[in-house]
Design an enzyme around this catalytic site. Sequence first.
Site, mmCIF file in Angstrom:
data_model
loop_
_atom_site.group_PDB
_atom_site.id
_atom_site.type_symbol
_atom_site.label_atom_id
_atom_site.label_comp_id
_atom_site.label_asym_id
_atom_site.label_seq_id
_atom_site.Cartn_x
_atom_site.Cartn_y
_atom_site.Cartn_z
ATOM 1 N N TYR A 1 0.815 -1.215 0.000
ATOM 2 C CA TYR A 1 0.000 0.000 0.000
ATOM 3 C C TYR A 1 0.849 1.267 0.000
ATOM 4 C CZ TYR A 1 -4.198 -2.751 1.223
ATOM 5 O OH TYR A 1 -5.248 -3.641 1.242
ATOM 6 N N SER B 1 -14.211 -4.080 1.690
ATOM 7 C CA SER B 1 -15.054 -3.248 0.827
ATOM 8 C C SER B 1 -16.540 -3.573 1.002
ATOM 9 C CB SER B 1 -14.661 -3.397 -0.644
ATOM 10 O OG SER B 1 -15.164 -2.311 -1.404
ATOM 11 N N PRO B 2 -17.049 -3.563 2.246
ATOM 12 C CA PRO B 2 -18.474 -3.858 2.448
ATOM 13 C C PRO B 2 -19.395 -2.814 1.828
ATOM 14 C CG PRO B 2 -17.507 -2.985 4.462
ATOM 15 C CD PRO B 2 -16.368 -3.239 3.512
ATOM 16 N N LEU B 3 -18.870 -1.631 1.498
ATOM 17 C CA LEU B 3 -19.666 -0.604 0.826
ATOM 18 C C LEU B 3 -19.300 -0.490 -0.651
ATOM 19 C CD1 LEU B 3 -19.775 2.199 3.539
ATOM 20 C CD2 LEU B 3 -21.305 0.240 3.202
ATOM 21 N N ALA B 4 -18.679 -1.537 -1.196
ATOM 22 C CA ALA B 4 -18.387 -1.627 -2.632
ATOM 23 C C ALA B 4 -17.612 -0.414 -3.129
ATOM 24 C CB ALA B 4 -19.681 -1.803 -3.437
ATOM 25 N N LEU C 1 -19.698 2.802 -3.487
ATOM 26 C CA LEU C 1 -20.944 2.819 -4.243
ATOM 27 C C LEU C 1 -22.162 2.725 -3.341
ATOM 28 C CD1 LEU C 1 -20.094 0.553 -7.318
ATOM 29 C CD2 LEU C 1 -20.569 3.009 -7.338
ATOM 30 N N LEU C 2 -22.016 2.058 -2.188
ATOM 31 C CA LEU C 2 -23.142 1.903 -1.270
ATOM 32 C C LEU C 2 -23.077 2.900 -0.114
ATOM 33 C CD1 LEU C 2 -23.191 -2.001 -1.208
ATOM 34 C CD2 LEU C 2 -24.863 -0.490 -2.292
ATOM 35 N N GLY D 1 -24.235 5.890 -0.309
ATOM 36 C CA GLY D 1 -25.363 6.799 -0.400
ATOM 37 C C GLY D 1 -25.057 8.095 -1.126
#
Length: 312
Positions: free
Chosen positions: A70, A213-216, A219-220, A222
């Site tokens: 990273y 990446s649980p929120l993609a 993208l998720l 909001g």
Amino acid sequence: MRWRPSPKPSPRCSAGSTRWRGREMQPIPRARLMVGTAGFGAWIGEARAHDIVGRALALGLRRFDTAASYGAAEAILGAALAGRGTAVGIATKISPEADLDLCRPLPGQILALVERSLHRLRRDRLDLLQWHDPLPPALAGPAFATLADLRRQGLIGAIGLCNHDLAALDAVPDIAGTAPVLLQNQHSLLHSDLTPGLTARCAGRGLAVWAWSPLAGGLLAGRYGVADPRPAGSRAARGGWLPVGDTGPLLPALDALKARHGGGLARAALDWVLATPGVTGAILGPSRPEHLDLIGPADPGGDQERAATTIW
């Protein structure tokens, strides 16, 4: 610090269920959350990264995920945690693809990478060292044997895996002292690398399962929709990583999700991930300190020190 599996998710949680009720946010156990640092030094400047770490600690989050590949992330995380006097757990990674020359002997390379990570993170022991991607089968034995030596020397604690499918998991060699304790794969409402067979195999082998990446990729979160498909400063606007190449076809569906969940789409998506059978926890990748507020206030009765010492 010993790294042990976190408690199993509540049996009341099932696939597709959610704890989201209107705008009310029930506290999420901090033992089920980790802060990812892939953006530190890349799309997140050092000052903001320090603010994110400070906000995470204030909210009771005590574990952080980083990687040798990273860039400056390990060094920034180490500097952000320095002098805070808070017990934390740090997971880092070695990538066979990005960090190693597979045509040269591995033991010396792995030791050098571990020593570099220790220096960057300002620690004398890596709590969890993960393979960022699968090793070639012919090299897995020597690589895991090297990790066994490093554990005996006290330089690393537990061993984990990242981005492994069922075949790669089954190919992990059986070498004393190197049994993995964790697998982290991508998993969200929009994309998943966690199959029922994979999570079942992890359960049978005693591996915790974490979703990255649980929120993609945002993208998720909001902030996306037909009216404003590329918010300024977002990964989409910068051309950063997302689980799909073209967000356009997804925008109407994202609008529908936002209409259903109001201002709580991010939290609803996170709750869905944590309710997935077999999933132990989720790795959040905030770009700003306020992005962590979606998890709600810390449970005043929660044991935050326990969250740093019973990670997996």
